[in-house]
Design a protein around this motif. Sequence first.
Motif, short mmCIF file in Angstrom:
data_model
loop_
_atom_site.label_atom_id
_atom_site.label_comp_id
_atom_site.label_asym_id
_atom_site.label_seq_id
_atom_site.Cartn_x
_atom_site.Cartn_y
_atom_site.Cartn_z
N THR A 84 10.38 -1.83 11.79
CA THR A 84 9.83 -0.68 10.94
C THR A 84 8.99 -0.54 10.81
O THR A 84 7.60 -0.95 11.61
CB THR A 84 9.90 -1.55 8.99
OG1 THR A 84 9.26 -2.98 9.25
CG2 THR A 84 11.81 -2.43 9.01
N LEU A 85 8.25 0.40 10.19
CA LEU A 85 7.04 0.88 9.95
C LEU A 85 7.39 1.32 8.59
O LEU A 85 8.07 2.18 8.19
CB LEU A 85 6.87 2.23 11.22
CG LEU A 85 7.24 3.36 11.33
CD1 LEU A 85 7.23 4.46 11.08
CD2 LEU A 85 6.49 3.71 12.93
N ASN A 86 5.68 1.88 8.41
CA ASN A 86 5.29 2.01 7.20
C ASN A 86 4.05 3.66 6.73
O ASN A 86 3.15 2.89 7.39
CB ASN A 86 5.59 1.57 6.14
CG ASN A 86 4.78 1.96 4.39
OD1 ASN A 86 4.96 2.78 4.32
ND2 ASN A 86 4.82 0.30 3.40
N VAL A 87 4.70 4.24 6.57
CA VAL A 87 3.21 5.73 6.14
C VAL A 87 3.40 5.85 4.66
O VAL A 87 3.79 5.25 3.59
CB VAL A 87 4.28 6.89 6.44
CG1 VAL A 87 3.27 8.12 6.56
CG2 VAL A 87 4.68 6.81 8.09
N ALA A 88 2.24 5.33 4.62
CA ALA A 88 1.56 6.04 3.23
C ALA A 88 -0.18 6.70 3.07
O ALA A 88 -0.43 7.12 3.81
CB ALA A 88 0.72 3.88 2.50
N MET A 89 -0.91 7.25 1.40
CA MET A 89 -1.80 8.24 2.57
C MET A 89 -2.48 6.81 2.06
O MET A 89 -2.67 5.90 1.90
CB MET A 89 -2.17 8.56 0.92
CG MET A 89 -1.10 9.76 1.13
SD MET A 89 -1.02 11.00 -1.00
CE MET A 89 0.12 9.89 -2.43
N ASN A 90 -4.18 7.41 2.77
CA ASN A 90 -4.86 6.84 3.66
C ASN A 90 -5.85 7.22 2.33
O ASN A 90 -5.71 8.02 1.43
CB ASN A 90 -5.06 7.95 4.64
CG ASN A 90 -7.07 6.98 4.53
OD1 ASN A 90 -8.12 6.57 4.25
ND2 ASN A 90 -7.35 6.17 5.99
N PRO A 91 -6.49 6.36 1.47
CA PRO A 91 -6.89 5.83 -0.17
C PRO A 91 -8.18 6.17 0.58
O PRO A 91 -8.76 6.81 -1.01
CB PRO A 91 -7.17 4.41 -0.03
CG PRO A 91 -6.28 3.76 1.05
CD PRO A 91 -5.88 4.68 1.94
N ASP A 94 -8.66 12.18 1.68
CA ASP A 94 -7.68 13.32 1.78
C ASP A 94 -6.67 13.72 2.96
O ASP A 94 -7.83 14.38 3.72
CB ASP A 94 -7.92 14.31 0.01
CG ASP A 94 -8.03 13.21 -0.67
OD1 ASP A 94 -7.45 12.38 -1.06
OD2 ASP A 94 -8.63 13.96 -1.42
N GLY A 95 -5.50 13.77 3.28
CA GLY A 95 -5.23 15.21 4.44
C GLY A 95 -5.02 14.08 5.53
O GLY A 95 -4.50 14.29 5.97
N TYR A 96 -5.08 12.42 5.15
CA TYR A 96 -4.44 11.57 6.59
C TYR A 96 -4.07 10.70 5.76
O TYR A 96 -3.93 10.15 4.64
CB TYR A 96 -5.98 10.95 6.78
CG TYR A 96 -6.98 11.39 7.22
CD1 TYR A 96 -7.34 11.91 9.30
CD2 TYR A 96 -8.31 12.50 6.94
CE1 TYR A 96 -7.88 12.54 9.89
CE2 TYR A 96 -8.96 13.46 7.30
CZ TYR A 96 -8.71 13.61 8.89
OH TYR A 96 -9.97 14.41 9.27
N LEU A 97 -3.14 9.77 6.88
CA LEU A 97 -2.04 9.13 6.43
C LEU A 97 -2.32 7.89 7.54
O LEU A 97 -3.10 7.58 8.07
CB LEU A 97 -0.87 9.58 6.91
CG LEU A 97 -1.01 10.78 6.27
CD1 LEU A 97 0.72 11.11 6.61
CD2 LEU A 97 -0.52 11.11 5.06
N ASP A 98 -1.96 6.15 7.04
CA ASP A 98 -1.59 4.95 7.72
C ASP A 98 -0.34 4.99 7.54
O ASP A 98 0.28 5.06 7.07
CB ASP A 98 -2.47 4.25 6.76
CG ASP A 98 -3.98 4.09 6.32
OD1 ASP A 98 -4.89 4.73 7.43
OD2 ASP A 98 -4.71 3.66 5.33
N VAL A 99 -0.64 4.43 8.81
CA VAL A 99 0.28 4.06 9.75
C VAL A 99 0.95 2.64 9.96
O VAL A 99 -0.34 2.45 10.89
CB VAL A 99 1.21 4.78 10.83
CG1 VAL A 99 2.51 4.61 11.51
CG2 VAL A 99 1.71 6.16 10.18
N SER A 100 1.85 1.76 9.36
CA SER A 100 1.15 0.04 9.42
C SER A 100 2.88 0.40 10.24
O SER A 100 4.02 1.00 10.51
CB SER A 100 1.01 -0.73 8.20
OG SER A 100 0.43 0.04 7.14
N LEU A 120 2.40 13.40 13.65
CA LEU A 120 1.05 12.18 13.20
C LEU A 120 0.19 12.11 14.03
O LEU A 120 0.47 10.73 15.08
CB LEU A 120 1.68 10.83 11.79
CG LEU A 120 2.91 11.56 11.28
CD1 LEU A 120 3.06 10.45 10.39
CD2 LEU A 120 1.78 12.14 10.21
N GLU A 121 -1.05 12.77 14.21
CA GLU A 121 -1.98 12.38 15.48
C GLU A 121 -2.84 10.79 14.86
O GLU A 121 -4.07 11.51 14.06
CB GLU A 121 -2.23 13.50 16.21
CG GLU A 121 -1.36 14.16 16.85
CD GLU A 121 -2.32 15.10 17.07
OE1 GLU A 121 -3.42 15.93 16.38
OE2 GLU A 121 -1.58 16.28 16.89
#
Length: 184
Positions: A84-91, A94-100, A120-121
């Motif tokens: 699994t992987l999880n995509v969330a907004m970076n806290p 703004d405009g960046y994502l965190d992928v776990s 997603l780079e």
Amino acid sequence: MKRLALIAAAALALPGLACAQSAGTTAKVAAPQTKANRIAVQPARSAAPAPALAPVDLPPAGGEQMAAASMAYYGEYQCEFNQTLNVAMNPRHDGYLDVSFRNRTYTMKPVLSHTGAVRLEDVRGQMLIVQIATKSMMIDTKLGQRVVDGCMHEAQRVAAAKPRSGGGIGIEQAPDAPATTAAR
């Protein structure tokens, strides 16, 4: 012949002597190792945590990046081989994502391609996720190979279940992208 046997015996004893000295113990002639005492002699391995990465100074997200971030699928993805992987907004940005994925979190910049796919780079240049309508995949750009494939968010699962019209592959062109022609 005896001389050769003595040299071989000395060569075999030296690594044990070096290990004893490096462990801070006094140098003693080691007893021959058997299966029973070999287990007790081996030092315990400690699981050292991965070194913390230095924070990256991220530029503010522009309009195109914010638009791409709004098109990304957030939440959990089910991937091949029960991964699994999880995509969330970076806290913080703004405009960046965190992928776990696999106990690591990558900060990623979303980019919309002219084909409609969302990329997603990784801001550190290591990983890349490509999201199309029916699946996503993570690629290690430094190694040049896929890390995980067949990842599907619930929205992608729904899109994959729909019959395709026009024989396309599930990528729609961005509304403001120029039309391309197939004839050459």
